[in-house]
Structure formats: structure tokens, C-alpha cells
Design an enzyme around this catalytic site. Structure first.
Site, PDB file in Angstrom:
ATOM      1  N   GLY A 256       0.766  -1.245   0.000  1.00 48.21           N
ATOM      2  CA  GLY A 256       0.000   0.000   0.000  1.00 48.21           C
ATOM      3  C   GLY A 256       0.794   1.291   0.000  1.00 48.21           C
ATOM      4  O   GLY A 256       0.225   2.358   0.245  1.00 48.21           O
TER       5      GLY A 256
ATOM      6  N   ASP B 289       1.296  -1.296 -10.312  1.00 43.53           N
ATOM      7  CA  ASP B 289       2.666  -1.723  -9.986  1.00 43.53           C
ATOM      8  C   ASP B 289       2.740  -3.248  -9.988  1.00 43.53           C
ATOM      9  O   ASP B 289       3.525  -3.852  -9.273  1.00 43.53           O
ATOM     10  CB  ASP B 289       3.037  -1.154  -8.596  1.00 43.53           C
ATOM     11  CG  ASP B 289       4.511  -1.279  -8.273  1.00 43.53           C
ATOM     12  OD1 ASP B 289       5.316  -1.451  -9.207  1.00 43.53           O
ATOM     13  OD2 ASP B 289       4.862  -1.206  -7.084  1.00 43.53           O
TER      14      ASP B 289
ATOM     15  N   ASP C 251      -8.160 -10.577  -8.090  1.00 47.92           N
ATOM     16  CA  ASP C 251      -7.195 -10.741  -9.181  1.00 47.92           C
ATOM     17  C   ASP C 251      -7.608  -9.805 -10.324  1.00 47.92           C
ATOM     18  O   ASP C 251      -8.735  -9.915 -10.822  1.00 47.92           O
ATOM     19  CB  ASP C 251      -7.263 -12.212  -9.621  1.00 47.92           C
ATOM     20  CG  ASP C 251      -6.345 -12.536 -10.772  1.00 47.92           C
ATOM     21  OD1 ASP C 251      -5.831 -11.607 -11.421  1.00 47.92           O
ATOM     22  OD2 ASP C 251      -6.151 -13.737 -11.028  1.00 47.92           O
TER      23      ASP C 251
ATOM     24  N   ASP D 212      -5.769  -5.508  -4.841  1.00 43.91           N
ATOM     25  CA  ASP D 212      -4.661  -6.472  -4.852  1.00 43.91           C
ATOM     26  C   ASP D 212      -5.183  -7.872  -4.569  1.00 43.91           C
ATOM     27  O   ASP D 212      -6.240  -8.035  -3.956  1.00 43.91           O
ATOM     28  CB  ASP D 212      -3.596  -6.113  -3.804  1.00 43.91           C
ATOM     29  CG  ASP D 212      -2.232  -6.740  -4.128  1.00 43.91           C
ATOM     30  OD1 ASP D 212      -1.356  -6.018  -4.627  1.00 43.91           O
ATOM     31  OD2 ASP D 212      -2.060  -7.958  -3.907  1.00 43.91           O
TER      32      ASP D 212
ATOM     33  N   TRP E  73       2.071   2.915  -2.572  1.00 45.67           N
ATOM     34  CA  TRP E  73       1.601   3.826  -3.626  1.00 45.67           C
ATOM     35  C   TRP E  73       0.272   4.460  -3.212  1.00 45.67           C
ATOM     36  O   TRP E  73       0.028   5.633  -3.476  1.00 45.67           O
ATOM     37  CB  TRP E  73       1.441   3.068  -4.963  1.00 45.67           C
ATOM     38  CG  TRP E  73       2.743   2.876  -5.700  1.00 45.67           C
ATOM     39  CD1 TRP E  73       3.987   2.817  -5.150  1.00 45.67           C
ATOM     40  CD2 TRP E  73       2.927   2.730  -7.122  1.00 45.67           C
ATOM     41  NE1 TRP E  73       4.929   2.629  -6.132  1.00 45.67           N
ATOM     42  CE2 TRP E  73       4.310   2.572  -7.345  1.00 45.67           C
ATOM     43  CE3 TRP E  73       2.061   2.711  -8.209  1.00 45.67           C
ATOM     44  CZ2 TRP E  73       4.844   2.404  -8.621  1.00 45.67           C
ATOM     45  CZ3 TRP E  73       2.589   2.535  -9.490  1.00 45.67           C
ATOM     46  CH2 TRP E  73       3.971   2.396  -9.699  1.00 45.67           C
TER      47      TRP E  73
ATOM     48  N   LYS F 255       3.889  -0.600 -14.309  1.00 45.41           N
ATOM     49  CA  LYS F 255       5.172  -1.313 -14.376  1.00 45.41           C
ATOM     50  C   LYS F 255       5.233  -2.089 -15.684  1.00 45.41           C
ATOM     51  O   LYS F 255       4.217  -2.606 -16.153  1.00 45.41           O
ATOM     52  CB  LYS F 255       5.284  -2.280 -13.188  1.00 45.41           C
ATOM     53  CG  LYS F 255       6.634  -2.971 -13.130  1.00 45.41           C
ATOM     54  CD  LYS F 255       6.744  -3.951 -11.994  1.00 45.41           C
ATOM     55  CE  LYS F 255       6.531  -3.371 -10.661  1.00 45.41           C
ATOM     56  NZ  LYS F 255       7.437  -3.717  -9.603  1.00 45.41           N
TER      57      LYS F 255
HETATM   58  N1  SAM Z   1       2.810  -0.672  -5.295  1.00 44.77           N
HETATM   59  C1  SAM Z   1       2.809  -1.537  -4.135  1.00 44.77           C
HETATM   60  C2  SAM Z   1       3.216  -0.709  -2.953  1.00 44.77           C
HETATM   61  O1  SAM Z   1       3.715   0.373  -3.177  1.00 44.77           O
HETATM   62  O2  SAM Z   1       3.025  -1.153  -1.823  1.00 44.77           O
HETATM   63  C3  SAM Z   1       3.711  -2.733  -4.321  1.00 44.77           C
HETATM   64  C4  SAM Z   1       3.169  -3.692  -5.329  1.00 44.77           C
HETATM   65  S1  SAM Z   1       4.045  -5.198  -5.361  1.00 44.77           S
HETATM   66  C5  SAM Z   1       5.495  -4.773  -6.214  1.00 44.77           C
HETATM   67  C6  SAM Z   1       3.189  -6.119  -6.584  1.00 44.77           C
HETATM   68  C7  SAM Z   1       1.800  -6.543  -6.161  1.00 44.77           C
HETATM   69  O3  SAM Z   1       1.149  -7.091  -7.302  1.00 44.77           O
HETATM   70  C8  SAM Z   1       1.756  -7.648  -5.099  1.00 44.77           C
HETATM   71  O4  SAM Z   1       1.167  -7.154  -3.940  1.00 44.77           O
HETATM   72  C9  SAM Z   1       0.891  -8.722  -5.731  1.00 44.77           C
HETATM   73  O5  SAM Z   1      -0.001  -9.337  -4.829  1.00 44.77           O
HETATM   74  C10 SAM Z   1       0.140  -7.938  -6.783  1.00 44.77           C
HETATM   75  N2  SAM Z   1      -0.406  -8.767  -7.870  1.00 44.77           N
HETATM   76  C11 SAM Z   1       0.250  -9.640  -8.665  1.00 44.77           C
HETATM   77  N3  SAM Z   1      -0.595 -10.208  -9.527  1.00 44.77           N
HETATM   78  C12 SAM Z   1      -1.826  -9.681  -9.288  1.00 44.77           C
HETATM   79  C13 SAM Z   1      -3.111  -9.876  -9.858  1.00 44.77           C
HETATM   80  N4  SAM Z   1      -3.299 -10.738 -10.858  1.00 44.77           N
HETATM   81  N5  SAM Z   1      -4.157  -9.161  -9.368  1.00 44.77           N
HETATM   82  C14 SAM Z   1      -3.978  -8.297  -8.347  1.00 44.77           C
HETATM   83  N6  SAM Z   1      -2.774  -8.073  -7.768  1.00 44.77           N
HETATM   84  C15 SAM Z   1      -1.712  -8.751  -8.227  1.00 44.77           C
END
Ligand code: SAM
Length: 313
Positions: free
Chosen positions: A53, A126, A101, A85, A55, A166
Site C-alpha cells: 500500500g 505496480d 485478481d 490487490d 503507492w 510497471k
Molecule cells: N505498489 C505496491 C506498494 O507500493 O506497496 C507494491 C506492489 S508489489 C510490487 C506487486 C503486487 O502485485 C503484489 O502485492 C501482488 O499481490 C500484486 N499482484 C500480482 N498479480 C496480481 C493480480 N493478478 N491481481 C492483483 N494483484 C496482483
């Protein structure tokens, strides 16, 4: 390893804790904003793949600052932030959270439902998959997350709005840029200082959302839905029809018709196949058939062999 070793190795990790950010990623969004001014004037934002969280924290702080400025000018409306998320996220004041998802149609619909009568100024994503170690697979999954995020964005972003996501800068990244360019005239790729050089991650900043004339956002994208794809629901620019070319004129035999053996005016002679299979899958069944001691029933084996022989390539 000592308690402070990660603090020594990673200045952004250390600073994040000092400044109260949930993750070092906060600095990526802050640095992108410093360079590209993506948060200026934003009132409604969506944070896709948001956990834990940081961002959303950045968005919350900046959108509230924007709101205060607007109030001072006499016309502010409270900001709206929706964070999504796969994983549960600790609550953040003023942030609506959805756990799901983003490649799943139900999650996509929940996000869109949050913007029933309004539109977002900004969508950020992200998203990164859990790395499998299979490089090509990781890149492919990351690209799919980006496309799912883009599809959701087309439903909720106002014209002129901004999309930041990203992206893995890998072999076929140009294809992703090309898809983004269909919707945004300005597509940049940025690498904030806080993103490690050893990582292939970068961020696309897409500005001035301008869908093609007549484009209607839809959920018929196979990436997002398991529902039957009915292409007739799509019309105009929303439906892509590619030319269909039949090779061979009408004098050529039709592969679905049965012809008499003397069809071509010649007396029929049987020829063996030019090359029989080297290791046919039914070899084992034939061996069992030869073995009189087995209790395998002859009729069962013949059915299997007949089925396999009738398979066409
Ligand atoms: N921007 C976040 C922060 O600042 O705290 C960090 C994000 S982290 C790098 C990547 C996130 O992508 C993870 O929490 C992961 O659970 C989520 N993620 C990956 N695949 C996903 C999907 N299909 N649907 C939702 N979230 C997903």
C-alpha cells in the site's frame, strides 16, 4: 545477518521506514511524479496491484493536498482512491479496498462499479507476478497484468487522463508499447532511481487518454473473461476482422468430401504409407494384444487401435 544489514545495503528501504511508507516502492511513484507530474490536479485514482500500500499512501497524501488547494479556491470535492490487490491490505484512511485478481472479470467489474457515475483521472499499476525463475514466463505474465490493467483503465479513465504501469523491458516490449499507443498519444518509459539497475522493471507513463473514435470499452477480452466470446456483439472499430484467404481454386478436391476410389479416372492401386510411425503410441497396446497370458480383452485393444488409426493430423 545483523538487524541493520538491509538498512545499510538499501537506502530506499531504510528511508521508507524512516518516512513511514509501507514499502520502498513509494519512492518510485514519487520520483516518477517529480519527473512527469502525474499527480498534479488528480482527484480520483485507482491503484492496481497495490499491496502492501505504499503507492496508495502516496496517492492519499497528494490527492488530499490537491483537495485542500481546490477548497481554498472554493470548489473542492473529496478525493476518491480505489486500491486493488490479490493480497489483503491493512486499511488506509480514505482508500476503498478490493481484494481480487485484476485479470479476473469479477474483480474488473467490482472496480468498474466503483466508477458508476464518475471517471478516474489516473490509474496506476505496480503489478508484478511472483517470479517463477522462468524468465520468458515471468515476462509473459507481467505483460498480461499490464494488458488486464489497460483493459480496466479503458472503462474508467476520463479522456485526457493518465495511466502509469510497471513494465518489464524485455524482448517483445515494443508490442506492448504499440498497444498502449492505440489509446495514448504520449507513451514514455521511465526508470526511477529507486528501481534497481539489476531489475528489468521500468514504468510506462501514458498521458492524454484518447481512445480511437467509436471505441467502446468491453469485457470480451479473452484475457479477462471465461464467458463465451461473442464477436457479433462488437461492431465498428471495436471489431477487428482480418482478411480470410482460401488457397487452391475450386478444381482442387474438397478435404471434407468422400470421393470414389476411381475418382481421378485412374484404376485404384493401394500404396503403403511412405513412412510408418517410428514409435506409435499404440505400440504397447499391440504388444499386449500379442500376449495371450494377459487378461486384457482383445476387443478393448482393437477399439483403442482403431481410434488411434483414425486420428488425422
Ligand atoms: N505498489 C505496491 C506498494 O507500493 O506497496 C507494491 C506492489 S508489489 C510490487 C506487486 C503486487 O502485485 C503484489 O502485492 C501482488 O499481490 C500484486 N499482484 C500480482 N498479480 C496480481 C493480480 N493478478 N491481481 C492483483 N494483484 C496482483
Amino acid at each position: 545477518m545483523g538487524k541493520t544489514s538491509k538498512d545499510k545495503r538499501d537506502i530506499y528501504y531504510r528511508r521508507a521506514k524512516e518516512e513511514g511508507w509501507r514499502a520502498r516502492s513509494a519512492f518510485k511513484l514519487l520520483q516518477i511524479d517529480n519527473e512527469c507530474h502525474i499527480l498534479d490536479g488528480v482527484n480520483k485514482a485507482v491503484d492496481l496491484c497495490a499491496a502492501p500500500g505504499s503507492w496508495s499512501q502516496v496517492l492519499s497524501r497528494r490527492l488530499n493536498e490537491n483537495y485542500k488547494k481546490e477548497l481554498e479556491a472554493g470548489n473542492g470535492i473529496p478525493p476518491k482512491i480505489v486500491a486493488v490487490d490479490l493480497q489483503a491490505m491493512a486499511p488506509l484512511e480514505g482508500v476503498i479496498q478490493i481484494q481480487g485478481d485484476i485479470t479476473n472479470i469479477n474483480t474488473a467489474k467490482q472496480i468498474i462499479a466503483q466508477f458508476d457515475n464518475e471517471q478516474a483521472d489516473l490509474v496506476v499499476c505496480d503489478g508484478a507476478p511472483d517470479v517463477t525463475g522462468l524468465h520468458d514466463m515471468d515476462i509473459y505474465i507481467q505483460g498480461s497484468l499490464l494488458m488486464a490493467a489497460l483493459n480496466i483503465t479503458t472503462h474508467i479513465l476520463r479522456e485526457g487522463g493518465t495511466f502509469v504501469a510497471k513494465i518489464f523491458r524485455a524482448k517483445d516490449v515494443d508490442l506492448l508499447y504499440a498497444k498502449l499507443k492505440i489509446f495514448f498519444p504520449y507513451v514514455y518509459c521511465t526508470k526511477p532511481r529507486s528501481s534497481r539497475n539489476s531489475s528489468i522493471e521500468a514504468f510506462v507513463v501514458c498521458k492524454d487518454y484518447s481512445p480511437p473514435n467509436g471505441y467502446t470499452p468491453h469485457m470480451l477480452n479473452p484475457l479477462l473473461t471465461h464467458e463465451a466470446y461473442n464477436s457479433s456483439e462488437l461492431e465498428g472499430i471495436n471489431r477487428v476482422i482480418v482478411p480470410f484467404v482460401v488457397c487452391g481454386d475450386l478444381s482442387q478436391p474438397d478435404s471434407d468430401t468422400c470421393y470414389p476410389l476411381d475418382f481421378e479416372g485412374k484404376e485404384y492401386t493401394y500404396h503403403d504409407p511412405v513412412q510408418t510411425p517410428i514409435a506409435p503410441p499404440y505400440e504397447e497396446a499391440l504388444a499386449l494384444l500379442e500376449n495371450r497370458d494377459t487378461d486384457f480383452r482383445r476387443s478393448d485393444v482393437s477399439v483403442v487401435v482403431d481410434n488411434m488409426n483414425s486420428m488425422t493430423i
